[in-house]
Write an enzyme that holds these catalytic residues in place. Structure first.
Site, short mmCIF file in Angstrom:
data_model
loop_
_atom_site.label_atom_id
_atom_site.label_comp_id
_atom_site.label_asym_id
_atom_site.label_seq_id
_atom_site.Cartn_x
_atom_site.Cartn_y
_atom_site.Cartn_z
N SER A 25 12.55 25.88 21.73
CA SER A 25 12.79 27.01 20.84
C SER A 25 14.27 27.12 20.51
CB SER A 25 12.31 28.32 21.48
OG SER A 25 13.32 28.84 22.30
N LYS A 26 14.50 27.82 19.44
CA LYS A 26 15.84 27.95 18.87
C LYS A 26 16.86 28.43 19.90
CE LYS A 26 15.59 29.29 14.32
NZ LYS A 26 15.42 30.34 13.35
#
Ligand code: GLU
Length: 475
Positions: free
Chosen positions: A256-257
């Site tokens: 994830s970011k």
């Protein structure tokens, strides 16, 4: 580990058509890129077609800029499509027509329940410890009285999911899966504003586009039973499904970011090479023996839909760098130059004469994993350096300062080639009774900003003479 999928992957005489169907609500995610790669390679392997479909029904979150980014990333990766991009929002009439058919066939119905009403229903279910499922209050049944149609409520259209029986399919990745129909409810297929939901539009499209094999992330596994029921309601043949496990970040959580770059664009920006990204992505959840480095052509030759892993793949930045370094070393001059120039431009540095840049690339590239790292070196040539205080204190000592002055003088007049520079360094060492490991780190720190570099004569040669002399004067 290969999947325990028993049935043949391609039915006799079947035309292979795959698709990637990104939602344009952001950049092309690495997970989607990997799915695109699998879909593309599978289609190419079987001489079929690969369709690009843009699932833009989430109007509020979709954007033109995101569409552009996705198309650019697909181009960069070289995942060429045969049809598309097809935009779902341009197909609204088609979804409306199919929904009308389902309504007419009593396979779908209008539901006037308001969001507040549904929330109350779910609260009750939660309180009783039941699964939150639509209770079928607007589902027409023989002899059942439906509630009076409320005023001012635009209805949604719900799919009449079979009440009994099971849905099963033989997933190309996960093997046989069975879900009981009583565990799923009558899903909304068209929202009150007339826009179809994902599960409906995806089926209409997969039918219309004659998709034979659906590769997608396994976050969609729970949607598949509904979709299979809709295929059946439409009397359409079912594609094969391959639900690919998610990619985990190196911390074991979903990539994830928050934990690093997750978009293809970010890796392009950092100077990774598309062939390295493809090679690396291919190995996330798929294998061909022990092969780690292989070309796009080899992947197409090998990717027949088998050897897909059931367990989540782990994102490994170190391995990605290793793969990228491999391709960087093999890069031809034209692309090496383009990569270097683009990376320098990102730092606001305009590189001069191309031959000189290329020579510098050749000196440094074997020490680099990415274009960004290459630009770190080149930046020392075409920009400035700021040696660290610690490096200066450690290497640029009183013991070597006189030698640095001598070297600076000698470099004023020698021909500017590797052999003459090497000779000047050697004479300096002799004159001051120093050894290479005493002098070289000082020169490296002053000129390159770091104590370790490729061979000193080769490095100095790719700098301008006056740059080297000016930096040696900073002693
Ligand atoms: N738009 C969906 C997604 O991006 C597509 C899923 C599918 O391939 O069916 O997750």
């Amino acid at each position: 580990m290969s999947a325990p999928h028993a049935a043949p992957i391609i039915a006799a005489g079947q035309r292979v058509r795959t698709r990637i169907a990104p939602s344009p609500t952001g950049f092309l995610h690495l997970g989607t890129a990997r799915t695109a790669l699998f879909s593309w390679a599978f289609a190419r392997h079987h001489r079929g077609e690969f369709v690009l479909r843009i699932e833009d029904t989430d109007v509020a979150r979709s954007s033109e800029a995101s569409v552009e980014q996705i198309l650019a990333s697909m181009r960069w990766l070289g995942l060429d499509h045969d049809e598309g991009p097809i935009f779902q929002m341009q197909r609204l009439e088609r979804y409306t027509a199919v929904a009308a058919r389902l309504l007419a066939d009593n396979k779908a119905y209008y539901c006037y329940a308001t969001p507040a009403e549904l929330e109350t229903m779910r609260e009750g279910q939660r309180a009783r410890g039941e699964k939150a499922l639509y209770d079928g209050r607007w589902r027409p049944e023989p002899g059942k009285a439906l509630p009076p149609i409320p005023e001012g409520v635009s209805p949604v259209i719900r799919f009449r999911n079979p009440a009994a029986g099971v849905v099963n399919w033989d997933d190309l990745v996960k093997g046989p899966i069975t879900i009981a129909n009583h565990e799923i409810d009558d899903l909304v297929i068209v929202r009150a504003d007339g826009v179809p939901t994902y599960n409906f539009a995806v089926v209409v499209d997969d039918v219309d586009m004659r998709i034979s094999h659906v590769f997608r992330g396994d976050e969609h596994v729970n949607n598949t039973p509904w979709q299979i029921n809709i295929f059946a309601a439409l009397g359409a043949p079912l594609p094969a499904f391959a639900h690919v496990p998610i990619i985990l970040g190196d911390d074991g959580h979903k990539l994830s970011k928050r934990r690093g770059a997750v978009s293809v664009t970010a890796y392009e920006d950092m100077g990774y090479l598309p062939e390295a990204m493809l090679n690396y992505l291919a190995r996330l959840g798929w294998s061909h023996g022990d092969d780690e480095i292989f070309s796009r052509e080899q992947m197409v030759a090998w990717f027949d839909g088998s050897h897909l892993s059931k367990s989540p793949a782990q994102w490994d930045p170190v391995k990605l760098d290793w793969v990228n370094a491999h391709y960087l070393r093999a890069l031809d001059a034209r692309r090496l130059l383009a990569l270097a120039t683009a990376q320098l431009a990102r730092r606001g540095i305009v590189a001069p004469a191309t031959d000189a840049v290329l020579r510098a690339c050749v000196v440094f590239k074997d020490r680099c994993s990415t274009g960004a790292e290459l630009a770190d070196w080149l930046g020392a040539i075409y920009g400035d350096v700021a040696p660290g205080a610690e490096d200066l204190a450690l290497h640029v000592t009183d013991a070597v300062r006189p030698a640095l002055a001598t070297l600076r003088d000698k470099l004023a007049t020698v021909p500017w080639d590797k052999a003459s520079i090497a000779a000047a360094i050697k004479e300096t060492l002799v004159a001051h009774g120093l050894k290479m490991p005493q002098l070289a780190p000082a020169v490296r720190v002053l000129v390159c900003g770091r104590a370790q570099t490729p061979s000193l004569d080769a490095v100095l040669e790719v700098f301008e003479r006056e740059t080297v002399r000016a930096r040696l004067a900073r002693r």
